[in-house]
Enzyme design. Sequence first.
Site, PDB file in Angstrom:
ATOM      1  N   GLU A  43       1.323   3.552   2.359  1.00  0.00           N
ATOM      2  CA  GLU A  43       2.122   3.895   3.236  1.00  0.00           C
ATOM      3  C   GLU A  43       3.577   3.218   3.361  1.00  0.00           C
ATOM      4  OE1 GLU A  43      -2.329   3.854   4.699  1.00  0.00           O
ATOM      5  OE2 GLU A  43      -0.942   3.127   3.151  1.00  0.00           O
ATOM      6  N   HIS A  56       0.865  -1.322  -0.029  1.00  0.00           N
ATOM      7  CA  HIS A  56       0.150   0.149  -0.007  1.00  0.00           C
ATOM      8  C   HIS A  56       0.934   1.275  -0.259  1.00  0.00           C
ATOM      9  CE1 HIS A  56      -3.829  -1.983   1.797  1.00  0.00           C
ATOM     10  NE2 HIS A  56      -3.463  -2.356   0.366  1.00  0.00           N
TER      11      HIS A  56
END
Length: 345
Positions: free
Chosen positions: A53, A51
């Site tokens: 992040e 993802h």
Amino acid sequence: MIDHTPYMQRAIVLAKLGTKAVRSNPKVGSILVHKNRIIGEGYHKKYGDAHAEVNCIESVRKKDQHLIAQSRIYITLEPCYHRGKTPPCVDLIIKNNIKEVIIGITDPNPKVSGQSIAKLRFTGISVVEGICKEECHNLIRPFIKLMNQNSPWVHLKFAKSKFNYMAAKEGQVWLSTPQSKLYVHTLRSDVDAIMIGTNTAKIDDPSLTTRIVDGDHPIRIVLDRKGELSSDLNILSDGYPTIYVTSRERTLPSFVKLLIHDFDHENQLEKLLPKLFKLKIFSIIVEGGSTLLKSFSNFNLWDEVTVIDTQHELNSGMKAPNLNGILVKRTYCDSNVISNFIKNN
């Protein structure tokens, strides 16, 4: 007082780099800021992969990694709370001792829906919500529709003359320029499928590929109620994946998937979309013909529209639909003006 807006806008730009490869996931961007310096950037690149992040934190150079715990992380969407194909991003943030998290919008997924924000605050991390909220919401509108309606994102595309006509009464009329054609091929590369009706297949015999730009070809979807299209047409003979929607059985090449559909219902298009969703078609661009575009317009089955305003003198035939929406982007392309709108729900 820190102005978070410029940093979130950078995260939004990154999120938009996500292509159709994210599939049924939302487009998300993230940046890591130490004081006023961006030390890490990332976005969600592909369904099933890391993802935003994760990519953001992993992008930090070795010499700056000691600054991660002293930095603020900006994320366009609340970090995931549950374990799916990847571990929860909320735990990654906590593990890296990041003390401040700035979020665009809360995740509408019930498996998350504020739980990550609550967990971050419970561990003593400062959370700021709602930065560039509307823009971040617009980023994930396709994801919200997929999650709530089990139906693909529908993107209409048409060109119109200076007199607001998009098709002649008979025959083929090209309204847009070669430059705007290049733009359209770019749009095609960012959707799962492209849909046309019977007459467009017959008259134009299109290939519906992204041959003039880099990118994957979309799956072609052709609606042919009576099953009468010639097997010599490009979409039934060139070997590229195609979904053939008709009301009766028909022998087709192996690269063409037959989808039997009842065309007799007034809302047959509305009933078709969930069938396509089950085939993992999450985004569709409808390019024609004019009758098919009008049907999607009349039944309000669209989510996004790209309108190419041309200087063509066509002043008879089929009028272009009048669709009201939120202007997202306007591009000046030679003598054409290309406007992109999303529906104002």
